[in-house]
Structure formats: C-alpha cells, structure tokens
Design a protein around this motif. Structure first.
Motif: not given
Length: 124
Positions: A103-114
C-alpha cells in the motif's frame, strides 16, 4: 528545562505523525468509515493497476468493497518519507485472509490537516 521538554514533545507528536498513526489503525481494522475521514475531497484509488479519482462518498464505497473482499489481518508501515515540497508518502503492507497488498499513500497538507490524496493497493 521545561521549555526543552515542550519542544521535544512537539517534535515527537506532530499532527502529521498522529494522522499517519490513525490511518494505520483504520487500515488494520479494515474500516472504510474511519479511513475516509483522512481522505481529501477527491482521492485517487488504484487497485492492482486500475486507477480512478473518486469523491469521498464514492471512495468510501470502493474501500468498503475492497475491505469486504480482502478481510484484514494486519497493516504495518514499511517506510515513510516526505518530498522537499512537503508531500508525505508511506509504504505499508496490508495482509488479508488470502495474501497481502503493498500500500502506497500520498498525503498532502490541506489547510491545517493532512489528507490522503492517493491510495495505491498492489497485490504482492
């Protein structure tokens, strides 16, 4: 001394790390309901090479179906990192009753959340 302890605790328990931990817990439980809480408004889900972008509501249905077909036994992180631009990535192993997925995940910071932006399941 108190300031040093405060700084170390902030470094050790960042919101990003807490989010990754909670995502791992949701994966281990096979809970689409919990996992979707950590997804972006639209999320790319790729299962064995077939990829599509989904709204959160659609993604929850896809993930529920995936977890129902592949009943979870365990989930562990193998590797984690980040790009210079701040994109977080994780590589994990999801074991189920008939085998395992990388499992590969890409996690972005959107405003104050990941939030999970991409979730890729590849049969091992």
């Amino acid at each position: 001394m108190k300031m040093l302890v405060l700084i170390l605790s902030l470094i050790t328990f960042s919101p990003q790390d807490e989010t990754v931990k909670d995502i791992g817990t949701a994966m281990k439980a096979g809970s689409s309901k919990e996992l979707i809480k950590f997804c972006n408004r639209t999320v790319e889900i790729k299962i064995n090479g077939e990829s599509s972008n989904y709204s959160k509501a659609q993604a929850e249905v896809i993930l529920r179906d995936f977890f129902n077909k592949n009943t979870p036994k365990n989930f562990t992180y193998i590797h984690q990192g980040a790009s210079p631009e701040g994109l977080k990535y994780t590589i994990g192993r999801y074991t189920h009753s008939n085998g395992a997925f990388r499992v590969v995940m890409f996690i972005k910071k959107i405003k104050d959340k990941y939030l999970i932006d991409t979730l890729n399941f590849s049969q091992e």
